[in-house]
Design a protein around this motif. Structure first.
Motif, PDB file in Angstrom:
ATOM      1  N   GLY A  16     -10.374 -10.180  -6.821  1.00 37.58           N
ATOM      2  CA  GLY A  16      -9.917  -9.863  -5.465  1.00 37.58           C
ATOM      3  C   GLY A  16      -8.440 -10.140  -5.284  1.00 37.58           C
ATOM      4  N   VAL A  17      -7.955 -11.247  -5.824  1.00 43.35           N
ATOM      5  CA  VAL A  17      -6.540 -11.582  -5.723  1.00 43.35           C
ATOM      6  C   VAL A  17      -5.695 -10.555  -6.480  1.00 43.35           C
ATOM      7  CG1 VAL A  17      -4.794 -13.272  -6.438  1.00 43.35           C
ATOM      8  CG2 VAL A  17      -6.888 -14.033  -5.306  1.00 43.35           C
ATOM      9  N   THR A  22      -2.020  -6.037  -6.289  1.00 44.65           N
ATOM     10  CA  THR A  22      -1.662  -4.699  -6.766  1.00 44.65           C
ATOM     11  C   THR A  22      -1.455  -3.744  -5.604  1.00 44.65           C
ATOM     12  OG1 THR A  22      -2.933  -5.074  -8.780  1.00 44.65           O
ATOM     13  CG2 THR A  22      -2.400  -2.794  -8.240  1.00 44.65           C
ATOM     14  N   ILE A  23      -2.320  -3.790  -4.625  1.00 45.48           N
ATOM     15  CA  ILE A  23      -2.211  -2.899  -3.470  1.00 45.48           C
ATOM     16  C   ILE A  23      -0.952  -3.199  -2.670  1.00 45.48           C
ATOM     17  CG2 ILE A  23      -3.250  -2.375  -1.227  1.00 45.48           C
ATOM     18  CD1 ILE A  23      -5.966  -2.536  -2.588  1.00 45.48           C
ATOM     19  N   ARG A  28       5.740  -0.746  -3.202  1.00 47.96           N
ATOM     20  CA  ARG A  28       7.145  -1.154  -3.198  1.00 47.96           C
ATOM     21  C   ARG A  28       7.835  -0.871  -4.531  1.00 47.96           C
ATOM     22  NH1 ARG A  28       6.825  -3.525   1.531  1.00 47.96           N
ATOM     23  NH2 ARG A  28       5.414  -5.179   2.035  1.00 47.96           N
ATOM     24  N   THR A  29       7.057  -0.743  -5.600  1.00 43.89           N
ATOM     25  CA  THR A  29       7.651  -0.510  -6.912  1.00 43.89           C
ATOM     26  C   THR A  29       7.583   0.952  -7.339  1.00 43.89           C
ATOM     27  OG1 THR A  29       5.556  -1.001  -8.028  1.00 43.89           O
ATOM     28  CG2 THR A  29       7.082  -2.842  -7.683  1.00 43.89           C
ATOM     29  N   ALA A  30       6.931   1.801  -6.545  1.00 46.86           N
ATOM     30  CA  ALA A  30       6.835   3.217  -6.892  1.00 46.86           C
ATOM     31  C   ALA A  30       8.208   3.868  -6.796  1.00 46.86           C
ATOM     32  CB  ALA A  30       5.856   3.921  -5.963  1.00 46.86           C
ATOM     33  N   THR A  31       8.569   4.644  -7.811  1.00 47.96           N
ATOM     34  CA  THR A  31       9.890   5.266  -7.832  1.00 47.96           C
ATOM     35  C   THR A  31       9.883   6.690  -7.301  1.00 47.96           C
ATOM     36  OG1 THR A  31       9.536   6.000 -10.104  1.00 47.96           O
ATOM     37  CG2 THR A  31      10.647   3.874  -9.793  1.00 47.96           C
ATOM     38  N   GLN A  32       8.746   7.336  -7.208  1.00 43.39           N
ATOM     39  CA  GLN A  32       8.674   8.722  -6.759  1.00 43.39           C
ATOM     40  C   GLN A  32       7.960   8.823  -5.410  1.00 43.39           C
ATOM     41  OE1 GLN A  32      10.041  11.643  -7.953  1.00 43.39           O
ATOM     42  NE2 GLN A  32      11.238  10.124  -9.067  1.00 43.39           N
TER      43      GLN A  32
END
Length: 187
Positions: A16-17, A22-23, A28-32
């Motif tokens: 769960g953590v 990840t969610i 915030r780390t997505a580049t596209q």
């Protein structure tokens, strides 16, 4: 038995953590993201019509082929924007997003109640610097406060039948997103 139960509960908590982290971190780390994709094809503070989606690919994911779409990628550092969108016969909507793809305002032709959706987009600081004009009431002017200096305005017009797509595209083509001068007087 208790050992297995503790391992199962510990594994579920750890899973769960990891899932929640990840969610929260992944967007915030997505580049596209939408802003990055549109940055290549849209100039700042200008309405740009989006190409119709095709089966092999679309400019943005999940685009509806029954809608003509346009984007205004805005930057409010030089002053507020005036957005003017003519209303199509079927349905027209305008949605506002921050640079991080968070929707913060939307309006459609039925809520606008006019043949043209007109509004001013500005930051809270720019709104506070506007002089009070006794001749102009809040009903005469729709002001949207942007939580960020940069973002996207998505404009969509519905074509209820494929033959009406040129009408929807014409409404989108006449939309304007124009930089305005900041008034010099303060409240």
């Amino acid at each position: 038995m208790i050992r297995w139960l503790l391992l199962l509960i510990g594994g579920a908590l750890l899973g769960g953590v990891v899932h929640l982290a990840t969610i929260i971190i992944l967007p915030r780390t997505a580049t596209q993201d939408a802003y990055a994709r549109l940055e290549k094809i849209t100039p700042v503070n200008t309405v740009t019509a989006l190409p119709a989606p095709k089966p092999e690919g679309a400019t943005m994911p999940f685009m509806d082929p029954a809608f003509a779409g346009a984007i205004c990628r805005y930057d409010l550092t030089q002053g507020p924007l005036k957005l003017t969108v003519p209303v199509s016969l079927a349905y027209t909507s305008v949605s506002f997003y921050t640079r991080q793809d968070v929707a913060y305002y939307a309006i459609n032709d039925r809520a606008a109640g006019r043949r043209v959706i007109e509004l001013e987009l500005m930051t809270a600081e720019q709104h506070n610097q506007m002089p009070e004009d006794e001749d102009i009431t809040a009903a005469d002017r729709l002001i949207v406060e942007s939580p960020t200096v940069t973002g996207l305005i998505a404009i969509r017009a519905l074509a209820p039948e494929p033959g009406l797509m040129p009408m929807a595209q014409n409404a989108i083509a006449n939309a304007k997103c124009v930089q305005q001068e900041m008034p010099t007087a303060a409240r």
